[in-house]
Write an enzyme that holds these catalytic residues in place. Structure first.
Site, PDB file in Angstrom:
ATOM      1  CE  LYS A 143      -3.938  -1.842   2.633  1.00 51.97           C
ATOM      2  NZ  LYS A 143      -4.960  -1.590   1.607  1.00 51.97           N
ATOM      3  NE  ARG A 175     -10.983  -9.782  -1.966  1.00 49.86           N
ATOM      4  CZ  ARG A 175     -11.299  -8.891  -2.918  1.00 49.86           C
ATOM      5  NH1 ARG A 175     -11.597  -9.276  -4.140  1.00 49.86           N
ATOM      6  NH2 ARG A 175     -11.335  -7.610  -2.627  1.00 49.86           N
TER       7      ARG A 175
HETATM    8  N1  BES Z   1      -8.209  -3.664   4.447  1.00 50.47           N
HETATM    9  C1  BES Z   1      -8.326  -3.272   3.098  1.00 50.47           C
HETATM   10  C2  BES Z   1      -9.609  -2.510   2.799  1.00 50.47           C
HETATM   11  C3  BES Z   1      -9.623  -1.066   3.207  1.00 50.47           C
HETATM   12  C4  BES Z   1      -8.863  -0.138   2.544  1.00 50.47           C
HETATM   13  C5  BES Z   1     -10.469  -0.655   4.195  1.00 50.47           C
HETATM   14  C6  BES Z   1      -8.930   1.191   2.909  1.00 50.47           C
HETATM   15  C7  BES Z   1     -10.544   0.683   4.548  1.00 50.47           C
HETATM   16  C8  BES Z   1      -9.780   1.600   3.906  1.00 50.47           C
HETATM   17  C9  BES Z   1      -8.310  -4.514   2.200  1.00 50.47           C
HETATM   18  O1  BES Z   1      -7.537  -5.569   2.633  1.00 50.47           O
HETATM   19  C10 BES Z   1      -7.788  -4.093   0.870  1.00 50.47           C
HETATM   20  O2  BES Z   1      -6.635  -3.728   0.828  1.00 50.47           O
HETATM   21  N2  BES Z   1      -8.623  -4.132  -0.160  1.00 50.47           N
HETATM   22  C11 BES Z   1      -8.234  -3.719  -1.446  1.00 50.47           C
HETATM   23  C12 BES Z   1      -8.789  -4.691  -2.441  1.00 50.47           C
HETATM   24  C13 BES Z   1      -8.286  -4.502  -3.839  1.00 50.47           C
HETATM   25  C14 BES Z   1      -6.813  -4.868  -3.899  1.00 50.47           C
HETATM   26  C15 BES Z   1      -9.082  -5.354  -4.780  1.00 50.47           C
HETATM   27  C16 BES Z   1      -8.789  -2.315  -1.680  1.00 50.47           C
HETATM   28  O3  BES Z   1      -9.906  -2.037  -1.260  1.00 50.47           O
HETATM   29  O4  BES Z   1      -8.068  -1.490  -2.222  1.00 50.47           O
HETATM   30 MN    MN Z   2      -5.522  -5.394   1.968  1.00 47.82          MN
END
Ligand code: BES
Ligand code: MN
Ligand code: ZN
Length: 486
Positions: free
Chosen positions: A270, A344
């Site tokens: 990230k 997931r």
């Molecule tokens: N924990 C995150 C989701 C999230 C991101 C919650 C920002 C709150 C704020 C999750 O594990 C994630 O990183 N999801 C990705 C999925 C994507 C790679 C398909 C996302 O939402 O960017």
């Molecule tokens: Mn994630």
């Protein structure tokens, strides 16, 4: 904090012996029952333009002649709805909590009859306003002095209000536990810490707690959960906690909470901005603990199982890589196209594991997608279920608990985005409808279950100056589970 009913006769407010009196005022004018000194002060303030009846408006008065309580706050509740009642109490307590009052009496006039729902809303507002995080900040100002809260009501209302106060306190304690666990930073709240806190909760409340270690889940075949955990030095924990409040043969409700104690994204790392907030990525797990707390504290006649797959998502020489294919507990294979879609992956194995409890319903709770925040913002959690009855019950529970959700679609067409040339499915479906394709992924593991999914990415915590966990959706879940009691 202790909450009690405080039965008062008509016009008795001015005579109440308390350190502070919070008068919640419904309607668009000074309500008729507010006579004497209190009514006079409020009327004058309204005339002078210092008080309006818009929900959330406040007026403070100190040592009002003819009123026994030395501190008086008025808070407007507009139409007197549950939501506005809660808002008024929250504003009033925020005003009074830093003062010298230990014993507060809340009275509500012009909001109609008080019952269990109103009492619950008052408790929720007070405990939300006085919660203070101290775990890694011992220098924080000492907790509010407020120790006793009375809710003024008539004799006729006392039974309903009393029951609501008890229920409200159990739920509020669950919300507070969820906030506390989610607020703790990733170096404190590790999977091991989550397991230890669950064991502590189990001892205190009579839950059966079982913790599966890395070797145990490997033996079972949880290849998806293990793939996420393999990049971290922290040992993964697969936590199972059970409350048995009904007969053994009553099918349980199973709650599955995402327990990523820190989400760096893994090799699909990230960006740096706000990455600290990924300590909240175990908010689903925290809500499962909070709900177990509430339900067990009330000794509810239900069977409830909480499942928490807990691990860190880290980049490392041993971390899972984009393109890697793993075999889930269900036997289905998954091409991990993006290691940041890890929630997931841990949930799918936990959902398959849930089958062994022959549950009446399974609800997973997860800070799953940024896309859900874009879709719904921070007020409503995303609810996904193919079962209309279950979806309806959960939406109703959220409305009643002032912890609302909004139903999202699960049409088969969305599933096409998950196709892979190298496995039964990929773990991501592209940017469009990201919250929905994530839910469709989970759906592939729930064919044998009556299942719903709550995406709490937008509701589990607040950013900015008020950064901190909200404890949502403990209230929604507690309402739903308590409604299953027999
Ligand atoms: N924990 C995150 C989701 C999230 C991101 C919650 C920002 C709150 C704020 C999750 O594990 C994630 O990183 N999801 C990705 C999925 C994507 C790679 C398909 C996302 O939402 O960017
Ligand atoms: Mn994630
Ligand atoms: Zn995550």
């Amino acid at each position: 904090m202790d909450f009690k009913t405080q039965a008062i006769g008509p016009g008795g407010l001015a005579a109440i012996a308390a350190d502070a009196l919070l008068v919640v005022v419904g309607g668009q004018a000074v309500p008729a029952p507010l006579e004497g000194a209190l009514g006079t002060v409020l009327k004058a303030a309204a005339t002078d333009g210092d008080f309006s009846f818009k929900a959330g408006q406040l007026l403070y008065a100190h040592r009002v002649a003819g009123v026994k309580a030395p501190r008086v706050a008025f808070a407007a509740a507009g139409d007197g709805s549950l939501k506005n009642l809660r808002r008024a109490v929250a504003a009033g307590v925020a005003l009074l909590k830093s003062g010298g009052a230990r014993h507060l009496v809340v009275a509500a006039v012009g909001v109609g009859e008080l019952g269990a729902a109103q009492a619950e809303a008052v408790v929720a507002a007070v405990s939300e306003a006085v919660y203070l995080y101290r775990h890694t900040k011992p220098s924080a100002p000492a907790a509010s002095r407020l120790a006793r809260v009375g809710l003024a009501c008539s004799k006729a209302e006392a039974a309903g209000v009393g029951a609501g106060l008890l229920r409200g306190q159990a739920i509020a304690a669950g919300v507070e536990l969820a906030r506390e666990m989610a607020n703790r930073p990733g170096n404190h709240c590790t999977p091991t810490h989550l397991a230890a806190e669950t064991r502590r909760l189990g001892k205190a409340l009579g839950l059966k707690v079982e913790v599966l270690e890395r070797k145990d889940v490997a033996k079972l075949g949880m290849g998806a959960f293990l793939a996420v955990a393999q990049g971290s030095e922290q040992a993964p924990k697969f936590i199972v906690a059970r409350w048995q409040g009904a007969a053994r043969d009553v099918a349980p409700v199973v709650l599955v909470g995402k327990g990523i104690t820190f989400d760096t994204g893994g090799i699909s790392i990230k960006p740096a901005a706000e990455m600290d907030e990924m300590k909240f990525d175990m908010g689903g797990a925290a809500s499962v603990l909070g709900t177990l707390h509430a339900v067990a504290a009330l000794k509810a006649r239900v069977n409830l199982v909480g499942i928490i797959p807990a691990c860190e998502n880290m980049p490392d020489g041993r971390a899972v890589k984009p393109g890697d294919v793993v075999t889930s507990l269900s036997g289905q294979t998954i091409e991990i196209l993006n290691t940041d879609a890890e929630g997931r992956l841990i949930l799918c194995d936990a959902l398959t594991y849930a089958e062994r409890f022959k549950p009446a319903a399974v609800i997973d709770i997860a800070t799953l997608t940024g896309a859900c925040v874009i879709a719904l913002g921070h007020h409503r959690s995303g609810l996904f279920s193919a079962d209309d009855a279950l979806a309806g019950e959960l939406l109703a529970a959220g409305d009643a608990a002032l912890d609302p959700a909004w139903r999202m679609p699960l049409d088969d067409e969305y599933d096409e985005a998950l196709k892979s040339n190298f496995a039964d499915m990929g773990n991501v479906g592209g940017r469009a409808g990201g919250a929905i394709t994530a839910a469709m992924f989970l759906r592939r593991f729930t064919a044998k279950l009556r299942w719903a999914h709550l995406d709490i990415a937008g509701t589990a915590w607040k950013s900015g100056a008020a950064k901190g966990a909200t404890g949502r959706p403990v209230a929604l879940l507690a309402h739903y589970v308590l409604a299953q009691a027999r």
